[in-house]
Design a protein around this motif. Structure first.
Motif, PDB file in Angstrom:
ATOM      1  N   ARG A 218    -104.131 -43.439  24.526  1.00  5.34           N
ATOM      2  CA  ARG A 218    -102.807 -44.179  24.138  1.00  5.34           C
ATOM      3  C   ARG A 218    -103.073 -44.428  22.609  1.00  5.34           C
ATOM      4  N   ARG A 219    -104.071 -44.939  22.223  1.00  2.99           N
ATOM      5  CA  ARG A 219    -104.373 -45.173  20.794  1.00  2.99           C
ATOM      6  C   ARG A 219    -103.951 -44.164  19.963  1.00  2.99           C
ATOM      7  N   THR A 220    -104.548 -43.125  20.385  1.00  3.65           N
ATOM      8  CA  THR A 220    -104.166 -41.632  19.479  1.00  3.65           C
ATOM      9  C   THR A 220    -102.568 -41.447  19.427  1.00  3.65           C
ATOM     10  N   GLU A 221    -101.855 -41.705  20.350  1.00  6.79           N
ATOM     11  CA  GLU A 221    -100.444 -41.638  20.348  1.00  6.79           C
ATOM     12  C   GLU A 221     -99.724 -42.637  19.451  1.00  6.79           C
ATOM     13  N   ILE A 222    -100.314 -43.765  19.463  1.00  8.75           N
ATOM     14  CA  ILE A 222     -99.681 -44.804  18.827  1.00  8.75           C
ATOM     15  C   ILE A 222     -99.968 -44.511  17.213  1.00  8.75           C
ATOM     16  N   ASN A 223    -101.337 -44.116  17.042  1.00  7.08           N
ATOM     17  CA  ASN A 223    -101.675 -43.557  15.637  1.00  7.08           C
ATOM     18  C   ASN A 223    -100.940 -42.462  14.840  1.00  7.08           C
ATOM     19  N   LYS A 224    -100.596 -41.652  15.695  1.00 10.42           N
ATOM     20  CA  LYS A 224    -100.017 -40.483  15.378  1.00 10.42           C
ATOM     21  C   LYS A 224     -98.413 -40.798  15.048  1.00 10.42           C
ATOM     22  N   ASN A 225     -97.949 -41.689  16.085  1.00  6.68           N
ATOM     23  CA  ASN A 225     -96.660 -42.093  15.666  1.00  6.68           C
ATOM     24  C   ASN A 225     -96.274 -42.929  13.987  1.00  6.68           C
ATOM     25  N   ARG A 226     -97.575 -43.819  13.730  1.00  2.58           N
ATOM     26  CA  ARG A 226     -97.616 -44.311  12.591  1.00  2.58           C
ATOM     27  C   ARG A 226     -98.000 -43.560  11.616  1.00  2.58           C
ATOM     28  N   ARG A 227     -98.932 -42.603  11.640  1.00  5.97           N
ATOM     29  CA  ARG A 227     -99.046 -41.662  10.590  1.00  5.97           C
ATOM     30  C   ARG A 227     -97.740 -40.813  10.095  1.00  5.97           C
ATOM     31  N   SER A 228     -97.084 -40.449  11.044  1.00  2.54           N
ATOM     32  CA  SER A 228     -95.935 -39.701  11.242  1.00  2.54           C
ATOM     33  C   SER A 228     -94.728 -40.582  10.466  1.00  2.54           C
ATOM     34  N   ARG A 229     -94.621 -41.747  10.688  1.00  2.00           N
ATOM     35  CA  ARG A 229     -93.626 -42.562   9.965  1.00  2.00           C
ATOM     36  C   ARG A 229     -93.832 -42.914   8.464  1.00  2.00           C
ATOM     37  N   MET A 230     -95.252 -42.876   8.089  1.00  2.00           N
ATOM     38  CA  MET A 230     -95.747 -43.358   7.042  1.00  2.00           C
ATOM     39  C   MET A 230     -95.434 -42.105   6.155  1.00  2.00           C
ATOM     40  N   ARG A 231     -95.703 -40.846   6.830  1.00  2.00           N
ATOM     41  CA  ARG A 231     -95.568 -39.447   5.996  1.00  2.00           C
ATOM     42  C   ARG A 231     -94.120 -39.286   5.649  1.00  2.00           C
ATOM     43  N   THR A 232     -93.171 -39.857   6.694  1.00  5.34           N
ATOM     44  CA  THR A 232     -91.808 -39.516   6.470  1.00  5.34           C
ATOM     45  C   THR A 232     -91.336 -40.198   5.183  1.00  5.34           C
ATOM     46  N   TYR A 233     -91.895 -41.643   5.168  1.00  8.30           N
ATOM     47  CA  TYR A 233     -91.265 -42.490   3.847  1.00  8.30           C
ATOM     48  C   TYR A 233     -91.730 -42.046   2.792  1.00  8.30           C
ATOM     49  N   VAL A 234     -93.046 -41.533   2.765  1.00  2.00           N
ATOM     50  CA  VAL A 234     -93.736 -40.821   1.245  1.00  2.00           C
ATOM     51  C   VAL A 234     -92.791 -39.519   0.983  1.00  2.00           C
ATOM     52  N   ARG A 235     -92.685 -38.759   2.209  1.00  2.00           N
ATOM     53  CA  ARG A 235     -91.946 -37.603   1.666  1.00  2.00           C
ATOM     54  C   ARG A 235     -90.653 -37.921   0.996  1.00  2.00           C
ATOM     55  N   LYS A 236     -90.043 -39.024   1.498  1.00  2.00           N
ATOM     56  CA  LYS A 236     -88.410 -39.546   1.041  1.00  2.00           C
ATOM     57  C   LYS A 236     -88.746 -39.873  -0.427  1.00  2.00           C
ATOM     58  N   VAL A 237     -89.785 -40.451  -0.949  1.00  2.00           N
ATOM     59  CA  VAL A 237     -90.232 -40.894  -2.232  1.00  2.00           C
ATOM     60  C   VAL A 237     -90.462 -39.443  -3.180  1.00  2.00           C
ATOM     61  N   GLU A 238     -91.227 -38.627  -2.693  1.00  2.00           N
ATOM     62  CA  GLU A 238     -91.640 -37.492  -3.020  1.00  2.00           C
ATOM     63  C   GLU A 238     -90.200 -36.550  -3.540  1.00  2.00           C
ATOM     64  N   GLU A 239     -89.490 -36.552  -2.341  1.00  2.00           N
ATOM     65  CA  GLU A 239     -88.004 -35.617  -2.600  1.00  2.00           C
ATOM     66  C   GLU A 239     -87.302 -36.300  -3.840  1.00  2.00           C
ATOM     67  N   ALA A 240     -87.022 -37.520  -3.772  1.00  2.39           N
ATOM     68  CA  ALA A 240     -86.386 -38.370  -4.829  1.00  2.39           C
ATOM     69  C   ALA A 240     -86.881 -37.979  -6.002  1.00  2.39           C
ATOM     70  N   LEU A 241     -88.268 -38.170  -6.206  1.00  2.00           N
ATOM     71  CA  LEU A 241     -89.071 -37.720  -7.494  1.00  2.00           C
ATOM     72  C   LEU A 241     -88.662 -36.298  -7.928  1.00  2.00           C
ATOM     73  N   ALA A 242     -88.827 -35.487  -7.027  1.00  2.00           N
ATOM     74  CA  ALA A 242     -88.555 -34.051  -7.689  1.00  2.00           C
ATOM     75  C   ALA A 242     -87.296 -33.654  -7.849  1.00  2.00           C
ATOM     76  N   SER A 243     -86.314 -34.577  -7.225  1.00  2.00           N
ATOM     77  CA  SER A 243     -84.967 -34.318  -7.517  1.00  2.00           C
ATOM     78  C   SER A 243     -84.660 -35.109  -9.018  1.00  2.00           C
TER      79      SER A 243
END
Length: 88
Positions: A16-41
């Motif tokens: 159960r904890r692994t699923e929650i942590n995967k979700n949190r990690r994925s969410r964080m990476r999505t936000y970081v990716r949005k910043v990186e895409e804006a920086l790249a543009s």
């Protein structure tokens, strides 16, 4: 495979904890990716807004144990540094 009842329970909790942590990690990476895409543009305004949204997510991941506190701080710092470089 777990044999004792306590080991079986621990395995369930870990799953159960692994699923929650995967979700949190994925969410964080999505936000970081949005910043990186804006920086790249080259859009500093969009990157600033994205960074403001990403910073609490990164810190929340650190608080919840997905990332180490120093790793989270380093990520935020490097993104902010890239944003400042873009704006200058």
């Amino acid at each position: 495979m777990a044999n004792t009842p306590s080991a079986k329970k621990a395995a369930r909790k870990i799953e159960r904890r692994t699923e929650i942590n995967k979700n949190r990690r994925s969410r964080m990476r999505t936000y970081v990716r949005k910043v990186e895409e804006a920086l790249a543009s080259g859009d500093s305004a969009a990157a600033g807004v994205a960074l403001q949204a990403a910073e609490p997510e990164i810190m929340r991941a650190a608080q919840k144990g997905v990332l180490h506190k120093n790793t989270a701080s380093r990520k935020v710092s490097r993104l902010a540094q890239r944003l400042a470089k873009l704006g200058a």
